[in-house]
Design a protein around this motif. Sequence first.
Motif, PDB file in Angstrom:
ATOM      1  N   ARG A 118       0.792   4.356  -2.536  1.00 50.42           N
ATOM      2  CA  ARG A 118       0.220   5.585  -1.949  1.00 50.42           C
ATOM      3  C   ARG A 118       1.288   6.674  -1.792  1.00 50.42           C
ATOM      4  O   ARG A 118       1.076   7.807  -2.175  1.00 50.42           O
ATOM      5  CB  ARG A 118      -0.392   5.241  -0.596  1.00 50.42           C
ATOM      6  CG  ARG A 118      -0.904   6.429   0.166  1.00 50.42           C
ATOM      7  CD  ARG A 118      -2.383   6.354   0.400  1.00 50.42           C
ATOM      8  NE  ARG A 118      -2.960   7.672   0.499  1.00 50.42           N
ATOM      9  CZ  ARG A 118      -4.233   7.935   0.281  1.00 50.42           C
ATOM     10  NH1 ARG A 118      -5.040   6.968  -0.075  1.00 50.42           N
ATOM     11  NH2 ARG A 118      -4.701   9.141   0.402  1.00 50.42           N
ATOM     12  N   HIS A 131       4.492  -1.944  -6.475  1.00 47.15           N
ATOM     13  CA  HIS A 131       3.206  -2.258  -5.837  1.00 47.15           C
ATOM     14  C   HIS A 131       2.682  -3.603  -6.343  1.00 47.15           C
ATOM     15  O   HIS A 131       2.290  -4.472  -5.562  1.00 47.15           O
ATOM     16  CB  HIS A 131       2.208  -1.139  -6.136  1.00 47.15           C
ATOM     17  CG  HIS A 131       0.792  -1.456  -5.752  1.00 47.15           C
ATOM     18  ND1 HIS A 131       0.370  -1.526  -4.434  1.00 47.15           N
ATOM     19  CD2 HIS A 131      -0.300  -1.751  -6.514  1.00 47.15           C
ATOM     20  CE1 HIS A 131      -0.910  -1.831  -4.409  1.00 47.15           C
ATOM     21  NE2 HIS A 131      -1.359  -1.985  -5.654  1.00 47.15           N
ATOM     22  N   TRP A 161       0.856  -1.208   0.000  1.00 46.48           N
ATOM     23  CA  TRP A 161       0.000   0.000   0.000  1.00 46.48           C
ATOM     24  C   TRP A 161       0.885   1.248   0.000  1.00 46.48           C
ATOM     25  O   TRP A 161       0.687   2.192  -0.748  1.00 46.48           O
ATOM     26  CB  TRP A 161      -0.941  -0.024   1.227  1.00 46.48           C
ATOM     27  CG  TRP A 161      -2.074   0.961   1.154  1.00 46.48           C
ATOM     28  CD1 TRP A 161      -2.156   2.076   0.374  1.00 46.48           C
ATOM     29  CD2 TRP A 161      -3.305   0.904   1.894  1.00 46.48           C
ATOM     30  NE1 TRP A 161      -3.343   2.719   0.588  1.00 46.48           N
ATOM     31  CE2 TRP A 161      -4.066   2.035   1.518  1.00 46.48           C
ATOM     32  CE3 TRP A 161      -3.821   0.020   2.847  1.00 46.48           C
ATOM     33  CZ2 TRP A 161      -5.335   2.288   2.057  1.00 46.48           C
ATOM     34  CZ3 TRP A 161      -5.080   0.280   3.381  1.00 46.48           C
ATOM     35  CH2 TRP A 161      -5.821   1.398   2.991  1.00 46.48           C
ATOM     36  N   HIS A 211     -10.179  -0.509  -9.060  1.00 48.46           N
ATOM     37  CA  HIS A 211      -9.184  -1.128  -8.181  1.00 48.46           C
ATOM     38  C   HIS A 211      -8.863  -0.196  -7.002  1.00 48.46           C
ATOM     39  O   HIS A 211      -8.781  -0.631  -5.853  1.00 48.46           O
ATOM     40  CB  HIS A 211      -7.925  -1.431  -8.987  1.00 48.46           C
ATOM     41  CG  HIS A 211      -6.793  -2.007  -8.184  1.00 48.46           C
ATOM     42  ND1 HIS A 211      -6.709  -3.348  -7.878  1.00 48.46           N
ATOM     43  CD2 HIS A 211      -5.728  -1.417  -7.593  1.00 48.46           C
ATOM     44  CE1 HIS A 211      -5.627  -3.550  -7.154  1.00 48.46           C
ATOM     45  NE2 HIS A 211      -5.007  -2.399  -6.961  1.00 48.46           N
TER      46      HIS A 211
END
Length: 154
Positions: free
Chosen positions: A28, A36, A24, A109
Amino acid sequence: MSFILATISTLCILISALLMVYGWYTIRVKKNRNRHKAIMITASLFALVFFMIYMTRTVFIGNVMYNGPENFKFAYTVFLTIHIIFATLGAIMGLFSLYLGFTGRFQSHKKVSPYTAIIWFISAATGIAVYLILFIIWPSYHMDTNLWQAIFGH
Ligand code: HEM
């Protein structure tokens, strides 16, 4: 045997949850799509290994009965049921998030996957707690039973 397999599978679920948090973070904060993707696939594989060991144990050995104090038994049963619901939901949503990622549906997603990651994390945390209760705090080595009895008792 149950103890060794449960310890290995619990370690897998711990690694999977930590990778999920890191995965995450990579998208992010770092905005690194490739990393990722790689981290989330690895996290999913660890969850898969967990599931395979768990199923092997359930089918060939059986699950372990709760062996703690009687007045905590009801709370444990509720806790275990919550864990099972989260774990099932986490698996379904995990597959869905992977599907949305692999097919490039990133808008969807991005909406769905934070819930997936949180549910996954809760299911791992409650799973580790169940392991601690059954194998470390109140161990019951010779009380292997089947799945149904492990949930509802005799
Ligand atoms: C179980 C597997 C996965 C989980 C739990 C997951 C989780 C997440 C989360 C929580 C976000 C939102 C980040 C945020 O903004 O807060 C995200 C975004 C994203 N994920 Fe995943 N992911 C998974 C698998 C994948 C895969 C396999 C791919 C690529 C093939 C992928 C590609 C992306 C991309 C490109 C974004 C950014 C979308 C955007 O900002 O428009 N993810 N993912």
